[in-house]
Design a protein around this motif. Structure first.
Motif, PDB file in Angstrom:
ATOM      1  N   PHE A  43       0.811  -1.213   0.000  1.00 53.02           N
ATOM      2  CA  PHE A  43       0.000   0.000   0.000  1.00 53.02           C
ATOM      3  C   PHE A  43       0.852   1.274   0.000  1.00 53.02           C
ATOM      4  CE2 PHE A  43      -3.252  -2.979   1.575  1.00 53.02           C
ATOM      5  CZ  PHE A  43      -4.289  -2.640   0.732  1.00 53.02           C
ATOM      6  N   SER A  44       2.059   1.216   0.548  1.00 53.29           N
ATOM      7  CA  SER A  44       2.868   2.429   0.621  1.00 53.29           C
ATOM      8  C   SER A  44       3.878   2.541  -0.515  1.00 53.29           C
ATOM      9  CB  SER A  44       3.624   2.479   1.963  1.00 53.29           C
ATOM     10  OG  SER A  44       4.546   1.394   2.058  1.00 53.29           O
ATOM     11  N   LEU A  87       0.855   0.515 -10.236  1.00 46.47           N
ATOM     12  CA  LEU A  87      -0.501   0.579 -10.765  1.00 46.47           C
ATOM     13  C   LEU A  87      -0.854   1.913 -11.412  1.00 46.47           C
ATOM     14  CD1 LEU A  87      -2.454  -1.313  -7.947  1.00 46.47           C
ATOM     15  CD2 LEU A  87      -1.423  -2.225 -10.044  1.00 46.47           C
ATOM     16  N   GLY A  88       0.034   2.895 -11.353  1.00 48.89           N
ATOM     17  CA  GLY A  88      -0.242   4.175 -11.983  1.00 48.89           C
ATOM     18  C   GLY A  88       0.204   4.192 -13.437  1.00 48.89           C
ATOM     19  N   PRO A 103       9.743   1.624 -11.956  1.00 52.13           N
ATOM     20  CA  PRO A 103      10.585   2.353 -10.996  1.00 52.13           C
ATOM     21  C   PRO A 103      11.790   2.967 -11.688  1.00 52.13           C
ATOM     22  CG  PRO A 103      10.967  -0.005 -10.816  1.00 52.13           C
ATOM     23  CD  PRO A 103       9.834   0.162 -11.788  1.00 52.13           C
ATOM     24  N   GLY A 104      12.285   4.079 -11.135  1.00 56.04           N
ATOM     25  CA  GLY A 104      13.468   4.717 -11.683  1.00 56.04           C
ATOM     26  C   GLY A 104      13.140   5.603 -12.857  1.00 56.04           C
ATOM     27  N   SER A 120       6.303   2.677 -18.926  1.00 52.69           N
ATOM     28  CA  SER A 120       6.929   1.674 -19.790  1.00 52.69           C
ATOM     29  C   SER A 120       6.585   1.918 -21.258  1.00 52.69           C
ATOM     30  CB  SER A 120       6.484   0.272 -19.373  1.00 52.69           C
ATOM     31  OG  SER A 120       5.070   0.143 -19.431  1.00 52.69           O
ATOM     32  N   GLU A 121       5.414   2.529 -21.515  1.00 50.32           N
ATOM     33  CA  GLU A 121       5.031   2.787 -22.901  1.00 50.32           C
ATOM     34  C   GLU A 121       5.968   3.792 -23.566  1.00 50.32           C
ATOM     35  OE1 GLU A 121       3.232   2.235 -26.397  1.00 50.32           O
ATOM     36  OE2 GLU A 121       2.936   1.071 -24.553  1.00 50.32           O
ATOM     37  N   ASP A 122       6.532   4.730 -22.793  1.00 55.34           N
ATOM     38  CA  ASP A 122       7.492   5.668 -23.357  1.00 55.34           C
ATOM     39  C   ASP A 122       8.723   4.939 -23.883  1.00 55.34           C
ATOM     40  OD1 ASP A 122       5.775   7.690 -22.664  1.00 55.34           O
ATOM     41  OD2 ASP A 122       6.887   8.294 -20.871  1.00 55.34           O
ATOM     42  N   SER A 123       9.173   3.963 -23.120  1.00 56.23           N
ATOM     43  CA  SER A 123      10.327   3.180 -23.554  1.00 56.23           C
ATOM     44  C   SER A 123       9.987   2.340 -24.772  1.00 56.23           C
ATOM     45  CB  SER A 123      10.809   2.276 -22.416  1.00 56.23           C
ATOM     46  OG  SER A 123      11.887   1.467 -22.824  1.00 56.23           O
TER      47      SER A 123
END
Length: 624
Positions: free
Chosen positions: A69-70, A77-78, A83-84, A497-500
């Motif tokens: 949750f944190s 999920l956004g 990450p990174g 991830s879609e940008d990559s």
């Protein structure tokens, strides 16, 4: 501590654990309790009260729930689901994907990914992920794509570190609530959140065991503890060389502090420890034989990886200057810097400026920092003067361990903290191999564990002295909840991830049908140079084509980095000619033995012929 005061078979009555026959008591700590008999056995703390061991499953589940949750939930999920950033995170993804491609038979060489082509052994330019690639490879073989497999690998690093820290803290017997809080603060520390763009630092699974065995070996000299430390440290170096070397240095400090603090006749004890270790190696029991074999395998694997790094470093002449390292040595204010925490940012930005500020964000949080200061004061001032009345069976164990960790903390802060470019760490940075530890402030990601263990000893003493179990549990609960809130609030680097995928698809479309005999060069793209290069690496990796571009912790030669920032047709030719000079000097295959033609993307009209390259002078200055 209770774990150190447990019964040990083979010891004479009246001897303390690890005391050699005829040896005087190894510590004066707690000597004022000598006239007080130990409490009845029924009053002694136990590790797992009958019928309550299920709590040691419940508490880790609470920690994992809080982690979702944190941290993981908001991150995964956004829309920004990785990450990174598009830089170092994707570079680590490239390395892991290369290992999977090699394991599946798609890459011709494990140690020479076809980037920086045609330079060899470029896997050793940065982390090899020798100890963690298995998680990514298994995920890929299970059907996950590259991005999902990376998410799984990343999550396992944090979760494994949390579970390992919880297990060690519970073995050393603070309360379950504090074991939960301490493990969560260690695994999801704020310095770790600040370094999320370097995801290889997420894997700290072996670090708690390194400190556990170093502490026990320093106090009691048991051969099994020495082998346990060698095994754990070797595994951590295989996981990540940076953190493994930091663990080696810091555990060495803890070991020396343990010997200096709790042992009289130190030279005699050290000689006796060596004799016991030699005897066990010659005449092991079956269980000891398994430990010796596992340690030998781990050390051999670690030595192989480190030897590979050392060979490549000598081959290419890699070196880090002290002027570069000094900018990343933590200053006193670094321990309070955390620009990513919204409510702390006004204080953080008010502090004196430091160079390479992103590397100096090592604030542990308000409750953790306050508890560390209290624990240090207690261990250095109050613990040696403990009055009679403690309910511990062996108060010397708790006090001795607290003094060891406090003394080790003082030495560590003195060694790793600098004033400007003046720092005692210069001595370590001058040693072969340790000069690679450029980002010195990252040591706090490792050293947070013994600091948390010291806090646990303070809470354990409070609980045992005045029986305030509710108070110590409340402190642990506040620490856990506060830090979980900090993890949720702290600003974490992430990207979509879609940008990559979009960048990689565009590059593949420009390159056309792949040809393994064709060298691909991506000269221009609407990105920062390292984002362009890493995208080109991933695109070339997908189509199986050798690539001139490259990005890593090191470059083939001193001018390559500058060439990569702004490629021009003539500079690309100069760089390829420089490889010819380097290859001839080191007896590697020439460029024309690996390719037939060169394709340059982003520079219309740029045509580079192999014959022209052979005729051009080597304009690139290479010191190696």
């Amino acid at each position: 501590m209770s774990a150190d005061s447990a019964d040990h078979p083979g010891e004479r009555p009246g001897e303390r654990p690890g005391q050699h026959p005829g040896e005087r008591p190894i510590s004066r700590l707690g000597s004022r309790h000598a006239g007080h008999p130990p409490p009845p056995r029924a009053q002694r703390p136990t590790t797992a009260p009958p019928g309550r061991s299920w709590l040691d499953l419940l508490f880790p589940l609470l920690g994992l729930t809080a982690a979702w949750f944190s941290f993981f939930g908001p991150l995964y999920l956004g829309e920004q689901d990785m990450p990174g950033g598009l830089g170092d995170t994707r570079f680590n993804m490239f390395v892991l994907e290369h290992i999977w491609q090699w394991a599946s038979g798609r890459a011709p060489s494990l140690v020479s990914p076809q980037v920086f082509y045609p330079y060899p052994y470029v896997l050793a330019f940065s982390d090899t992920h020798a100890g963690t690639a298995w998680a990514f490879v298994l995920a890929r073989f299970s059907g996950a794509d590259m991005y999902l497999a990376f998410k799984i690998w990343f999550a396992l690093g944090y979760l494994g570190s949390f579970l390992a820290a919880y297990h060690v803290l519970r073995t050393l017997q603070p309360s379950r609530v504090f074991a939960l809080a301490g493990a969560f603060v260690f695994a999801f520390s704020l310095p770790s959140m600040a370094q999320i763009g370097h995801p290889q630092l997420a894997w700290r699974v072996a670090i708690p065991y390194c400190f556990f065995f170093a502490l026990r070996f320093g106090r009691f000299g048991r051969p099994t503890s020495a082998l346990g430390f060698l095994f754990a440290c070797s595994i951590q170096i295989l996981i990540n060389v940076y953190l493994g070397l930091f663990a080696l240095i810091l555990c060495g400090i803890v070991y020396c502090a343990a010997v200096a603090t709790t042992r009289t006749q130190r030279i005699r004890c050290l000689k006796s420890d060596w004799r016991r270790l030699s005897l066990m190696l010659r005449y092991p029991t079956p269980a000891q034989g398994l430990l010796i074999a596992a340690t030998a395998v781990a050390v051999a694997c670690m030595a192989t990886v480190m030897g590979f790094h050392a060979y490549v470093s000598m081959l290419y002449g890699f070196a880090r200057s002290w002027s570069e390292t000094a900018t990343m040595v933590p200053r006193p204010q670094s321990y309070l810097i955390m620009d990513r925490l919204p409510y702390w940012r006004p204080i953080s930005t008010w502090l004196p400026e430091v160079p390479v500020r992103s590397e100096h964000e090592i604030f542990l949080g308000i409750p953790t920092t306050l508890l560390v200061l209290c624990a240090l004061g207690w261990a250095l001032v109050w613990a040696p003067r403990c009055a009679p009345g403690c309910t511990l069976a062996r108060p010397r164990d708790l006090f001795a361990n607290s003094r060891i960790l406090a003394n080790a903390a003082l030495v560590t802060f003195a060694l790793f903290t600098g004033i400007g470019s003046v720092s005692a760490f210069f001595v370590l940075a001058s040693l072969p191999g340790f000069d690679a530890l450029r980002a010195v402030a990252r040591y706090m990601i490792v050293f947070s564990f013994p600091l948390l263990l010291l806090i646990g000893l303070l809470l354990q003493e409070i609980q045992n002295r005045v029986n305030l179990r509710a108070l110590t549990s409340a402190v642990g609960l506040v620490l856990f909840l506060w830090h979980a809130a900090d993890v949720r609030l702290v600003q974490k680097s992430n990207y979509a991830s879609e940008d990559s995928r979009t960048q990689i698809r565009a590059l593949i479309a420009q390159a056309g049908p792949p040809d393994r005999r064709e060298l691909l060069v991506v000269a221009r793209a609407p990105h920062i140079f390292y984002i362009r290069d890493i995208g080109a690496m991933l695109a070339a990796q997908q189509i199986g084509q050798p690539l001139y571009n490259g990005y890593s912790g090191n470059w083939p030669h001193s001018a390559y980095f500058e060439l990569s920032k702004s490629y021009e047709c003539e500079k690309i030719a100069d760089g390829l000619r420089a490889y010819g000079v380097w290859a001839q000097r080191h007896r590697f295959p020439s460029l024309e033995q690996g390719i037939d033609r060169i394709q340059v993307l982003g520079l219309p009209g740029c045509s580079i012929e192999l014959a022209d390259i052979r005729r051009r002078p080597a304009l690139v200055d290479m010191k190696n």
